[in-house]
Motif scaffolding. Structure first.
Motif, short mmCIF file in Angstrom:
data_model
loop_
_atom_site.label_atom_id
_atom_site.label_comp_id
_atom_site.label_asym_id
_atom_site.label_seq_id
_atom_site.Cartn_x
_atom_site.Cartn_y
_atom_site.Cartn_z
N ALA A 257 33.61 41.44 34.81
CA ALA A 257 34.46 40.68 34.40
C ALA A 257 34.00 41.32 32.59
N GLY A 258 32.55 41.80 32.98
CA GLY A 258 33.00 42.08 31.31
C GLY A 258 31.39 41.20 30.69
N ASP A 259 31.37 40.22 31.54
CA ASP A 259 29.62 39.37 30.39
C ASP A 259 28.72 39.88 30.93
N ARG A 260 27.51 40.06 29.95
CA ARG A 260 26.89 40.74 29.96
C ARG A 260 25.42 39.74 29.08
N THR A 261 25.90 39.02 28.96
CA THR A 261 25.06 38.16 27.83
C THR A 261 23.36 38.00 28.51
N VAL A 262 22.30 38.03 28.47
CA VAL A 262 21.22 37.28 28.96
C VAL A 262 20.89 36.05 28.12
N SER A 263 20.35 35.07 28.73
CA SER A 263 19.76 33.49 27.63
C SER A 263 18.09 33.65 27.95
#
Length: 269
Positions: A257-263
């Motif tokens: 879906a386009g989410d590449r965020t890593v926390s």
């Protein structure tokens, strides 16, 4: 007596002359009707097409609201704004328009545009916003407004937690000057001391890990859990140091879906 008879005869002759003129002369012109008798002219209006406006019923940027869970679950919102110095849990960051040639779904487009305004509204850097509970929420026009040509959408700032939404600061944007207080920063707590039962909390509550930084993973295809874990371990170290840490990465579905965020979350002991 003669004089009296003469006077009567004269009147009679004059009367005869009038009758003769009326009978032998041309017909008198037909009198024109008075304007008052005619009355005003009635002109039928031609049908017109209602004016279409892309901003029909559009809200105002900077307005504040008290929204319920039901309000936030709806696709449109007609709640009356409140004064921003009063308690509120939503603030309109921007009102924008959907393109006439929209190539993606409305939710995808609106969420992408609204997310861009989180940093400027909160007064935080883009990377710092990632470590907070601040999120962008959008609403579109209702059916009546759409029928009038509306294609606007409203971007609201909310502070979303596992328990619901938090009140926003009673001030106008930007809300902070580079740093958010702990009540809006994201932390992780282990319930019952188990690493398999972790929950997000704000950092003003007891917690085990605190957000330290994040990044956008590269690649168009999902790399797989093992490869992603290797990348995360290497890149999170710059934020968390050499000690234990916690991280969150997108699932395969989120990646598509386009989410590449890593926390990355560092241990607080």
């Amino acid at each position: 007596m003669a004089v009296r008879h003469l006077r009567i005869l004269t009147v009679a002759l004059l009367s005869g002359s009038l009758l003769s003129l009326a009978a032998c002369g041309e017909d008198p012109p037909t009198p024109k009707p008075e304007a008052a008798v005619m009355g005003p002219a009635v002109i039928q209006a031609e049908p017109t097409t209602p004016t279409q406006s892309p901003r029909a019923g559009a809200p105002t940027t900077g307005a504040c609201y008290r929204l319920s869970a039901a309000d936030l679950a709806a696709s449109t919102n007609s709640s009356s704004p409140v004064t921003c110095t009063d308690p509120h849990n939503a603030m309109t960051m921007r009102v924008a328009l959907f393109p006439t040639d929209l190539q993606v779904t409305e939710p995808e487009y609106a969420q992408r545009v609204c997310a861009r305004h989180l940093a400027s509204t909160t007064g935080l850097s883009r990377s710092s916003v990632q470590g907070t509970v601040f999120a962008a929420h959008w609403f579109g026009p209702d059916a009546e407004q759409r029928a009038a040509g509306a294609r606007w959408f409203r971007c609201d700032l909310v502070a979303r937690t596992e328990q619901g939404t938090k009140r926003l600061p009673r001030s106008s944007a930007p809300l902070f000057n580079g740093t958010a207080p702990d009540e809006y920063v994201r932390c992780v707590q282990m319930r019952n001391g188990s690493t398999s039962d972790a929950v997000y909390v704000t950092c003003d509550r007891p917690h085990r890990y605190r957000w330290a930084g994040g990044f956008e993973a590269a690649g168009t295809r999902y790399p797989g859990a093992d490869d992603l874990r290797t990348t995360v371990t290497q890149r999170c170290r710059r934020f968390v140091g050499s000690g234990p840490f916690w991280y969150v990465h997108p699932t395969k579905a989120a990646w598509r879906a386009g989410d590449r965020t890593v926390s990355c979350f560092r241990s607080v002991g």
